[in-house]
Motif scaffolding. Structure first.
Motif, PDB file in Angstrom:
ATOM      1  N   PRO A   1       0.728  -1.357  -0.267  1.00  0.00           N
ATOM      2  CA  PRO A   1      -0.118   0.179  -0.002  1.00  0.00           C
ATOM      3  C   PRO A   1       0.741   1.664   0.081  1.00  0.00           C
ATOM      4  CG  PRO A   1      -1.276  -2.041   1.807  1.00  0.00           C
ATOM      5  CD  PRO A   1       0.327  -2.372   1.016  1.00  0.00           C
ATOM      6  N   ALA A   2       0.505   2.388  -0.541  1.00  0.00           N
ATOM      7  CA  ALA A   2       1.343   3.503  -0.980  1.00  0.00           C
ATOM      8  C   ALA A   2       0.649   4.710  -0.498  1.00  0.00           C
ATOM      9  CB  ALA A   2       1.570   3.610  -2.206  1.00  0.00           C
ATOM     10  N   ASN A   3       1.211   5.841   0.195  1.00  0.00           N
ATOM     11  CA  ASN A   3       0.383   7.081   0.127  1.00  0.00           C
ATOM     12  C   ASN A   3       0.277   7.902  -0.649  1.00  0.00           C
ATOM     13  OD1 ASN A   3      -1.380   6.945   3.147  1.00  0.00           O
ATOM     14  ND2 ASN A   3       0.451   5.772   2.787  1.00  0.00           N
ATOM     15  N   ILE A   4      -0.141   8.332  -1.951  1.00  0.00           N
ATOM     16  CA  ILE A   4       0.440   9.400  -2.824  1.00  0.00           C
ATOM     17  C   ILE A   4       0.170  10.802  -2.726  1.00  0.00           C
ATOM     18  CG2 ILE A   4       0.608   9.674  -5.892  1.00  0.00           C
ATOM     19  CD1 ILE A   4      -0.283   6.989  -5.686  1.00  0.00           C
ATOM     20  N   PHE A   5       1.295  11.784  -2.553  1.00  0.00           N
ATOM     21  CA  PHE A   5       0.639  13.083  -2.174  1.00  0.00           C
ATOM     22  C   PHE A   5       1.009  13.922  -3.341  1.00  0.00           C
ATOM     23  CE2 PHE A   5       5.173  11.968  -0.202  1.00  0.00           C
ATOM     24  CZ  PHE A   5       6.085  13.315  -0.465  1.00  0.00           C
ATOM     25  N   GLN A   6       2.194  13.340  -4.157  1.00  0.00           N
ATOM     26  CA  GLN A   6       2.529  14.852  -5.846  1.00  0.00           C
ATOM     27  C   GLN A   6       1.927  13.660  -6.475  1.00  0.00           C
ATOM     28  OE1 GLN A   6       5.666  15.898  -7.069  1.00  0.00           O
ATOM     29  NE2 GLN A   6       5.928  17.286  -5.955  1.00  0.00           N
ATOM     30  N   LEU A   7       1.107  14.690  -7.529  1.00  0.00           N
ATOM     31  CA  LEU A   7       1.137  14.079  -8.839  1.00  0.00           C
ATOM     32  C   LEU A   7       1.285  15.284 -10.002  1.00  0.00           C
ATOM     33  CD1 LEU A   7      -1.421  11.747  -8.903  1.00  0.00           C
ATOM     34  CD2 LEU A   7       0.252  10.594  -9.006  1.00  0.00           C
TER      35      LEU A   7
ATOM     36  N   SER B   1      -4.675  18.083 -16.443  1.00  0.00           N
ATOM     37  CA  SER B   1      -4.131  18.974 -17.019  1.00  0.00           C
ATOM     38  C   SER B   1      -4.129  19.074 -18.347  1.00  0.00           C
ATOM     39  CB  SER B   1      -2.419  19.070 -17.076  1.00  0.00           C
ATOM     40  OG  SER B   1      -1.847  19.901 -17.519  1.00  0.00           O
ATOM     41  N   TYR B   2      -4.743  20.308 -19.295  1.00  0.00           N
ATOM     42  CA  TYR B   2      -5.097  20.829 -19.369  1.00  0.00           C
ATOM     43  C   TYR B   2      -3.553  21.865 -20.905  1.00  0.00           C
ATOM     44  CZ  TYR B   2      -9.993  20.215 -18.821  1.00  0.00           C
ATOM     45  OH  TYR B   2     -11.078  19.456 -18.272  1.00  0.00           O
ATOM     46  N   ASP B   3      -2.790  21.238 -20.421  1.00  0.00           N
ATOM     47  CA  ASP B   3      -1.535  22.994 -20.611  1.00  0.00           C
ATOM     48  C   ASP B   3      -0.554  21.965 -20.571  1.00  0.00           C
ATOM     49  OD1 ASP B   3       0.086  24.276 -20.760  1.00  0.00           O
ATOM     50  OD2 ASP B   3       0.121  25.593 -19.507  1.00  0.00           O
ATOM     51  N   TRP B   4      -0.272  21.276 -21.721  1.00  0.00           N
ATOM     52  CA  TRP B   4       0.883  20.523 -22.407  1.00  0.00           C
ATOM     53  C   TRP B   4       2.405  20.914 -21.084  1.00  0.00           C
ATOM     54  CZ3 TRP B   4       5.070  21.010 -24.587  1.00  0.00           C
ATOM     55  CH2 TRP B   4       5.753  22.136 -25.753  1.00  0.00           C
ATOM     56  N   GLU B   5       2.728  22.598 -21.519  1.00  0.00           N
ATOM     57  CA  GLU B   5       3.394  23.188 -21.145  1.00  0.00           C
ATOM     58  C   GLU B   5       4.001  23.148 -20.041  1.00  0.00           C
ATOM     59  OE1 GLU B   5       5.167  26.436 -24.168  1.00  0.00           O
ATOM     60  OE2 GLU B   5       3.350  26.305 -24.492  1.00  0.00           O
ATOM     61  N   HIS B   6       3.064  23.266 -18.901  1.00  0.00           N
ATOM     62  CA  HIS B   6       3.153  24.178 -17.567  1.00  0.00           C
ATOM     63  C   HIS B   6       2.333  23.619 -16.715  1.00  0.00           C
ATOM     64  CE1 HIS B   6       4.248  27.488 -20.243  1.00  0.00           C
ATOM     65  NE2 HIS B   6       4.902  28.340 -19.208  1.00  0.00           N
ATOM     66  N   PRO B   7       1.455  21.845 -17.259  1.00  0.00           N
ATOM     67  CA  PRO B   7       0.814  21.144 -16.311  1.00  0.00           C
ATOM     68  C   PRO B   7       1.004  21.725 -14.201  1.00  0.00           C
ATOM     69  CG  PRO B   7       3.081  20.004 -16.946  1.00  0.00           C
ATOM     70  CD  PRO B   7       3.188  21.309 -17.381  1.00  0.00           C
ATOM     71  N   PRO B   8       0.110  21.634 -14.228  1.00  0.00           N
ATOM     72  CA  PRO B   8      -0.202  21.629 -12.821  1.00  0.00           C
ATOM     73  C   PRO B   8       0.733  20.670 -11.659  1.00  0.00           C
ATOM     74  CG  PRO B   8      -2.256  21.164 -13.598  1.00  0.00           C
ATOM     75  CD  PRO B   8      -1.333  21.053 -14.272  1.00  0.00           C
ATOM     76  N   VAL B   9       0.898  20.925 -10.860  1.00  0.00           N
ATOM     77  CA  VAL B   9       1.312  19.648  -9.546  1.00  0.00           C
ATOM     78  C   VAL B   9       0.201  19.785  -8.410  1.00  0.00           C
ATOM     79  CG1 VAL B   9       3.281  19.378  -7.798  1.00  0.00           C
ATOM     80  CG2 VAL B   9       4.502  20.478 -10.446  1.00  0.00           C
ATOM     81  N   MET B  10      -0.142  18.518  -8.501  1.00  0.00           N
ATOM     82  CA  MET B  10      -1.134  18.480  -7.942  1.00  0.00           C
ATOM     83  C   MET B  10      -0.426  17.807  -6.349  1.00  0.00           C
ATOM     84  SD  MET B  10      -4.268  18.491  -7.655  1.00  0.00           S
ATOM     85  CE  MET B  10      -4.856  19.411  -9.195  1.00  0.00           C
ATOM     86  N   LYS B  11      -1.134  18.342  -5.338  1.00  0.00           N
ATOM     87  CA  LYS B  11      -0.182  18.658  -3.951  1.00  0.00           C
ATOM     88  C   LYS B  11      -1.667  17.161  -3.323  1.00  0.00           C
ATOM     89  CE  LYS B  11       2.093  22.612  -3.392  1.00  0.00           C
ATOM     90  NZ  LYS B  11       2.131  23.701  -2.738  1.00  0.00           N
ATOM     91  N   PHE B  12      -1.053  16.177  -2.392  1.00  0.00           N
ATOM     92  CA  PHE B  12      -2.655  16.104  -2.113  1.00  0.00           C
ATOM     93  C   PHE B  12      -2.590  15.678  -0.653  1.00  0.00           C
ATOM     94  CE2 PHE B  12      -2.328  13.861  -6.350  1.00  0.00           C
ATOM     95  CZ  PHE B  12      -3.832  14.068  -6.670  1.00  0.00           C
ATOM     96  N   ASP B  13      -2.828  16.461   0.374  1.00  0.00           N
ATOM     97  CA  ASP B  13      -2.849  16.870   1.655  1.00  0.00           C
ATOM     98  C   ASP B  13      -3.650  16.949   2.946  1.00  0.00           C
ATOM     99  OD1 ASP B  13      -1.326  16.448   4.406  1.00  0.00           O
ATOM    100  OD2 ASP B  13      -1.041  18.562   3.852  1.00  0.00           O
TER     101      ASP B  13
END
Length: 514
Positions: free
Chosen positions: A317-323, A353-365
């Motif tokens: 099992p894993a806890n993902i906090f960034q994608l 993401s709708y922007d290939w040049e500047h994809p958002p860095v999604m944080k999960f907290d």
């Protein structure tokens, strides 16, 4: 206030934002800006995370993303509010969480404490980052990028640090024109096979020929961090850090695309900030999921999906906090879903993401918890507007399909062993609430045993059984997608969710919107 009846701003935008009409003026309304309307934007959408970057309001107020706004959408006008200070970072985060929660008219979907952050973004000129007091700075020196040329190179640096370091914050700044910047290392590679230090190693020579030696070394690289955003600053969740062996050094990868008729200059500064080992509860790991099976026929849209299961990729099992995603210029949107081997129809959107040049860095907290039977599905859509078939490759005229991220598993440092399990049973408030149609339920189990979680309507009728099985002790999550036991969508309204174990029962309320 700018957008009151009769004001120039209201007449130009057709938008009135007084308290009595603001919500109906914004929600699912097509913008007056014809270019935004042609791009399919709404002033504010209600589809949760999928609406964030399809909401014209967010495009107009998201000042930290100003480069994308002016470079890709100059016809959208100016970042707002015009002539006034940008919104504070706290206000932006409050609005972002509201849109991700489905932009409800009522209810609590974001903490008012966010508004305490009154810092305001100001577009900085390129300059070196301040050297960290507890950390290291690595510098990719200036290099020329010829006209009408894409230059992607590597630059290896050694690190004068005797032992493992624990990184809990990463910041970088790049000169304009960058496509991406990535830091790699070489875990387990013999020292005599490491690259020559402080030498520019181009993937392609200026005459267009490829350097096979550089391509050969790439197979031994281990990803550490990366960004496609010129200004990047990411802090890990409290108590989490990335463990790095500095004895293998860092290989800096920079890619600049120069479509002008003048030579431009590339340059990057990157800071790694350290955490003391005694302060670490979880050691972070790198998530890198890639699909190289890409075939895009000319002059048509193609959607590609690829699934990855936690038990195969991580093994526990894993806890993902960034994608965040990585693709090239034919990519029009990139989605990441949470999937379940035991529920083939379960598909929860967790990133877009709708922007290939500047994809958002999604944080999960808090982080997203994935059981071994769960997984990640990437779904990327491309529009190949050329007359040639496009496949996987390293140049921006080729395509890629990669998800990077950070996670931690149950493996922890010695100082955290005593804190691995909850002390008391607890059912947390669902998030978001109100919601449409997905919400996340979190609960704590101090010991293993039988767990039952059900959803009832206000008349006491059972709507859905979410859990009815033996579960191990720990911090748990389960999603409800607004359906009943027959997988049919239920109506909007107030619902009760109840957890029951051998020793514990608790019930809470939640509101489903439509």
């Amino acid at each position: 206030m700018c957008h009151v009846g009769g004001s120039p701003f209201a007449e130009q935008s057709g938008l009135i934002l007084t308290d009595d009409v603001a919500y109906e003026e914004l929600i699912d309304v097509t913008p007056n800006n014809i270019h935004a309307a042609e791009d399919g934007l709404k002033l504010v959408g209600t589809d949760g995370i999928g609406s964030l970057y399809n909401s014209f309001l967010w495009e107009k107020i998201n000042a930290p993303n100003y480069e994308h706004f002016y470079e890709d959408h100059p016809e959208y006008g100016s970042v707002m509010p015009l002539g006034l200070d940008f919104l504070t970072n706290g206000e932006l985060e409050f609005i972002r969480q509201w849109i991700i929660a489905g932009a409800p008219e009522e209810g609590v979907v974001a903490s008012e404490s966010l508004l305490l952050d009154e810092t305001v973004f100001s577009p900085p000129a390129f300059e070196p980052l301040e050297i960290p007091e507890n950390g290291i700075q690595i510098h990719l020196p200036p290099f020329d990028v010829p006209p009408q040329f894409e230059r992607e190179l590597f630059y290896y640096v050694e690190i004068d640090t005797p032992s493992y370091v624990y990184v809990n914050r990463i910041a970088s700044t790049m000169r304009p024109g960058s496509h991406h910047f990535i830091v790699y290392t070489y875990d387990g590679v013999p020292q005599n096979n490491l690259p020559s230090k402080e030498v520019f190693r181009d993937i392609r020579n200026f005459d267009g020929t490829v350097n096979p030696g550089v391509l050969f070394q790439m197979q031994f690289q281990k990803f550490i961090s990366g960004t496609q955003t010129r200004l990047f600053d990411y802090t890990f969740p409290e108590g989490v850090a990335l463990k790095i062996d500095p004895s293998f050094g860092f290989d800096l990868n920079s890619h600049y695309a120069n479509y002008s008729n003048d030579t431009i200059v590339g340059e990057v500064y990157n800071n790694f900030y350290f955490s003391d080992e005694a302060d670490i509860n979880h050691v972070a790991e790198i998530l890198q999921l890639s699909n190289n099976d890409i075939y895009l026929p000319p002059n048509q849209e193609t959607t590609i999906s690829s699934k990855f299961w936690i038990n195969q990729e991580i093994g526990e099992p894993a806890n993902i906090f960034q994608l965040f995603s990585h693709a090239h210029k034919l990519n029009t949107n990139f989605k990441v879903f949470r999937i379940n081997q035991n529920e083939p129809d379960s598909r929860e959107l967790i990133y877009i993401s709708y922007d290939w040049e500047h994809p958002p860095v999604m944080k999960f907290d808090p982080p997203l918890f994935f059981n071994e039977n769960e997984g990640i599905e990437m779904e990327a859509t491309y529009f190949n507007d050329t007359d040639e078939t496009v496949e996987f490759g390293l140049l921006s005229v080729d395509e890629m399909m990669i998800v990077f991220g950070l996670y931690f598993t149950g493996e922890q440092l010695n100082n955290d062993v005593q804190n691995t399990l909850p002390q008391l049973p607890l059912l947390h408030s669902n998030f978001p609430n109100p919601f449409n149609p997905n919400t996340l339920l979190r609960y704590d189990l101090p010991q293993s045993g039988m767990v039952n979680i059900t959803i009832h309507d206000m008349r006491g009728r059972k709507i859905k059984t979410l859990v009815n099985s033996e579960q191990s002790a720990g911090y748990k999550t389960i999603q409800w997608n607004g359906t009943n036991d027959n997988n049919r969508s239920v109506s909007a309204g107030l619902y009760l969710y109840t957890i029951q174990t051998r020793e514990f029962t608790q019930t809470k309320k939640m509101v489903l919107l439509k």
